[in-house]
Structures are given as C-alpha cells and as structure tokens.
Design an enzyme around this catalytic site. Structure first.
Site, PDB file in Angstrom:
ATOM      1  CE  LYS A 193      -6.647  -7.651  -1.829  1.00 39.43           C
ATOM      2  NZ  LYS A 193      -7.126  -7.474  -0.512  1.00 39.43           N
ATOM      3  CE  LYS A 249     -12.606  -2.429   0.066  1.00 39.03           C
ATOM      4  NZ  LYS A 249     -13.223  -3.147   1.127  1.00 39.03           N
ATOM      5  CE  LYS A 284      -4.498  -1.606   1.126  1.00 39.53           C
ATOM      6  NZ  LYS A 284      -5.784  -1.428   1.765  1.00 39.53           N
TER       7      LYS A 284
HETATM    8  P1  ATP Z   1      -8.534  -3.240  -0.636  1.00 38.12           P
HETATM    9  O1  ATP Z   1      -8.838  -4.136  -1.794  1.00 38.12           O
HETATM   10  O2  ATP Z   1      -9.016  -1.844  -0.833  1.00 38.12           O
HETATM   11  O3  ATP Z   1      -7.151  -3.363  -0.140  1.00 38.12           O
HETATM   12  P2  ATP Z   1      -9.779  -5.217   0.929  1.00 38.12           P
HETATM   13  O4  ATP Z   1     -11.035  -5.577   0.198  1.00 38.12           O
HETATM   14  O5  ATP Z   1      -8.624  -6.130   0.878  1.00 38.12           O
HETATM   15  O6  ATP Z   1      -9.415  -3.729   0.552  1.00 38.12           O
HETATM   16  P3  ATP Z   1     -11.291  -5.268   3.371  1.00 38.12           P
HETATM   17  O7  ATP Z   1     -12.508  -4.652   2.819  1.00 38.12           O
HETATM   18  O8  ATP Z   1     -11.016  -4.823   4.735  1.00 38.12           O
HETATM   19  O9  ATP Z   1     -10.031  -5.013   2.485  1.00 38.12           O
HETATM   20  O10 ATP Z   1     -11.421  -6.838   3.357  1.00 38.12           O
HETATM   21  C1  ATP Z   1     -12.463  -7.448   3.999  1.00 38.12           C
HETATM   22  C2  ATP Z   1     -12.320  -8.921   3.954  1.00 38.12           C
HETATM   23  O11 ATP Z   1     -12.363  -9.399   2.609  1.00 38.12           O
HETATM   24  C3  ATP Z   1     -11.012  -9.425   4.547  1.00 38.12           C
HETATM   25  O12 ATP Z   1     -11.295 -10.546   5.363  1.00 38.12           O
HETATM   26  C4  ATP Z   1     -10.200  -9.808   3.357  1.00 38.12           C
HETATM   27  O13 ATP Z   1      -9.293 -10.856   3.664  1.00 38.12           O
HETATM   28  C5  ATP Z   1     -11.256 -10.280   2.377  1.00 38.12           C
HETATM   29  N1  ATP Z   1     -10.834 -10.140   0.994  1.00 38.12           N
HETATM   30  C6  ATP Z   1     -10.499  -8.990   0.353  1.00 38.12           C
HETATM   31  N2  ATP Z   1     -10.171  -9.232  -0.936  1.00 38.12           N
HETATM   32  C7  ATP Z   1     -10.293 -10.573  -1.117  1.00 38.12           C
HETATM   33  C8  ATP Z   1     -10.088 -11.448  -2.251  1.00 38.12           C
HETATM   34  N3  ATP Z   1      -9.711 -10.986  -3.431  1.00 38.12           N
HETATM   35  N4  ATP Z   1     -10.319 -12.770  -2.078  1.00 38.12           N
HETATM   36  C9  ATP Z   1     -10.722 -13.253  -0.883  1.00 38.12           C
HETATM   37  N5  ATP Z   1     -10.923 -12.496   0.210  1.00 38.12           N
HETATM   38  C10 ATP Z   1     -10.717 -11.169   0.109  1.00 38.12           C
END
Ligand code: ATP
Ligand code: LTN
Length: 335
Positions: free
Chosen positions: A201, A204, A119
């Site tokens: 991965k 969003k 990040k």
């Molecule tokens: P950003 O993508 O902006 O870094 P994020 O989606 O990783 O944000 P959070 O919204 O806090 O961050 O994630 C919420 C949950 O979703 C966490 O448990 C994270 O591990 C899970 N998660 C996020 N992206 C994925 C993915 N691509 N596959 C599986 N689990 C995910």
C-alpha cells in the site's frame, strides 16, 4: 400512533494520524470522502495525535505535523461551522474511555491485528504496549461520538470490526451505551498502492519517496513521481491482475476524473504507458493544487488555527463527556 419524524442527520466520525506527510492514499481512501460526507451528515473529524506516538516521534516534528494535518483538513474544505474538527489529545475522554474498553478487550483478539504484526516487524526495537493496544484507543475515538458511519481506507477494516465487537460486548454486559458503527469504505481508492511496488500500500512512512505522492507535493514533483512509477510489460492501458502497476494508476485516474476504468481504457486505447502516466500525473496535480494553495494560507496563521481547533475541541468534548459518563455509571463507578 403517528410516526415521529426527525430531521436529525446521521453521524460520521473519522480521524487521521499526524505521523508524516499525508499522501494521495490518505486522500483517495479517506479524506476525499470526509469532504463529500460533510453536507449530508453530522461529521466529526480529528487529528489522532495520541496514535502517532505508537511509533517514535521527534517532539518538534510531531508538533509541526499536528498543525499541518489540521491545516490540511481545513484546506480540503472541511468547514468548522458545519463539522466538528478537533485534536484528539485535547479531549481527555479518549484515553479515559480507552481504559474502560481495555478492561473489556481480550489479549487474544488484539493479537490477531495484522497492522500490529506489520508495524512491530517494522519497528522491532520499539514494540511498545501502546502499539499493541492502539485499536482500543481507536474504538474509544469512535464510540464516544455514537457515529453511524466511519469513513476509512480498507487497511482499517479490521480495526473497525474490533471496535464493533468491543461495543457489542460492552452493551451486552452493562446495558446500551454505544451505537454500533458501520465502516464506510470507498469502492474505488480504498487501497492506493505504492508507485514503486504495487503489491504494497502507498504509505507515508515508506522510505522511498518516489513510492508516494504527498497531498502537498508541487506539480513538477507529482508528474516526476508518476513518470517514474513502476508499470508492467503488456504495453497497454488495461486493468488486470497481471498488471498491478497500471491497474493502480487506472484506479487513481478513474477516482479523480470520475470515469469508469472501462472508459479510461478506451481513452488510452492504442497509446503507450508514457502518455498515460503523464495524464495521471496532471490529473492528480490539478486536483491537489487548490488544496495546497489553501493550505499555504491556513498554515501561515497559527493563532487562527488555534482559535479554530479550540472551538472544535470544546464541541467534541461536550459530546464525548456525555458518552463517557454514561459508560462510567453503567460499569458501577460513583460519579
Ligand atoms: P502509515 O502509512 O504511516 O501506516 P496511514 O497513512 O496508514 O499511516 P493514517 O494516516 O492514520 O495511517 O490513515 C488515515 C486514513 O487514510 C485511514 O482511513 C486509512 O485507511 C487511509 N489510508 C492510508 N493509506 C491508504 C492507502 N494507501 N490507500 C487508501 N487509503 C489509505
Ligand atoms: N488508526 C487510524 C487512525 C484513526 C482512526 C480513528 C480512524 C485513529 N482513530 C478513529 C477512524 C476512526 C488509521 O488510519 N491508521
């Protein structure tokens, strides 16, 4: 002596950031499990709004996203009567405990966090101290509620390990305060990959909107994004390292339909990528449609949302205060 049998359920805690549109990755990696765990466990789930400002947020947008994320939690079927559903910033003990924990966390161990490295590269003009110390706040989120399990996607594993390390160290120094939590990471779906670059991965915050599916996307958009998904060159629906794009789609389809990857391969034997992509798109759209319908109902009534989260906030605060004061006392503060 007779064994004491209690009916107390094991505890679960997790949070999600309101940092944008929630994606299919968030759903399959975390939120779907939140729902599944609700019957068997005593669950506490929060909108981690304090975490969202580790990257720059526009105030009006952040406000809307906090409501929207909370409404999605309700729309998924999380029930405020069964679980505690609250907003992190409304329970002041999170930031308060994170200070006690910060003073017991080493700079060196925080420097190893891969998400911080990723990040800070991505937001090079805003490498703030909060972004660096974010896992300590996450440790406080967890430890305040004494959970047995923390359901998260695979990308959060390192943060959970540090939360455990911090708790173990604190308990050793000051006496037993925190339960040591276990991560709960799904076997399939823990790392849903980008539809445009299956080595990354699904996120969003990806600027390419075709790379991710939002939980609130409509059916046509979902199908279009799957039709455009990057696939491979073997022209057969088979899970393999050589086919990261197709493997990602097989995982998504198998988690949603409950079929094993082998069953999915069999179902699409002799058929092309086109048919398969359409089937995945339809399965995802059908799974998400009822959530979207419920969401539209909840988001239309802000007063009702506020009533629900205020109750959740109070329930959470009662638990959080107890742990926080215990920690303060053990460290030597006068209460
Ligand atoms: P950003 O993508 O902006 O870094 P994020 O989606 O990783 O944000 P959070 O919204 O806090 O961050 O994630 C919420 C949950 O979703 C966490 O448990 C994270 O591990 C899970 N998660 C996020 N992206 C994925 C993915 N691509 N596959 C599986 N689990 C995910
Ligand atoms: N950092 C997490 C969100 C989060 C979290 C937590 C997850 C904040 N606090 C406590 C589990 C437990 C992320 O998913 N990016």
């Amino acid at each position: 002596m007779a064994e004491i049998i209690t009916n107390e359920k094991k505890k679960v805690l997790s949070c999600i950031q309101p940092s944008g549109m929630l994606t299919l990755g968030n759903y399959l990696g975390a939120l779907k499990n939140w729902k599944n765990m609700q019957e068997e466990f005593d669950c506490t789930y929060a909108v981690a709004d304090l975490h969202a400002i580790t990257v720059r947020q526009e105030p009006a947008k952040l406000r809307a996203q906090i409501y929207s994320t909370y409404a999605i939690m309700l729309a998924l079927g999380l029930d405020p009567e069964k679980s505690t559903l609250f907003i992190q910033s409304h329970v002041a003990e999170h930031t308060a405990l994170s200070w006690l924990l910060s003073c017991n966390t080493q700079f060196g161990e925080m420097s190893r966090m891969t998400q911080f490295k990723d990040k800070s590269a991505k937001h090079a003009n805003n490498v703030n101290v909060g972004l660096f110390s974010y896992p300590v706040l996450m440790a406080a989120d967890i430890l305040l509620y004494q959970p047995d399990f923390v359901p998260v996607g695979a990308d959060q594993k390192q943060h959970l390990e540090i939360a455990r390390d911090i708790a173990i160290r604190f308990n050793n120094l000051y006496g037993d305060v925190f339960k040591i939590p276990e991560p709960y990471i799904p076997k399939a779906g823990a790392r849903v990959m980008s539809l445009q670059d299956p080595e990354k991965k699904m996120s969003k915050s990806d600027e390419n909107q075709n790379a991710w599916v939002a939980i609130l996307d409509d059916k046509d958009t979902i199908i279009r994004k799957f039709k455009r998904a990057v696939t491979d060159s073997e022209a057969c629906v088979r899970m393999s390292e050589a086919q990261p794009g197709i493997s990602n789609l097989i995982t998504i389809y198998s988690v949603i339909t409950g079929k094993t990857p082998a069953e999915v391969e069999k179902e699409f034997e002799g058929r092309g990528y086109g048919d398969f992509k359409l089937a995945v798109g339809e399965a995802v759209a059908d799974e998400l449609a009822p959530i979207k319908a419920e969401y539209d109902r909840f988001i239309g009534d802000k007063a009702e949302l506020e009533r629900i989260f205020r109750e959740g906030d109070m329930k959470a605060e009662r638990v959080a205060r107890k742990t926080y004061f215990k920690a303060m006392k053990k460290v030597g503060f006068v209460l």
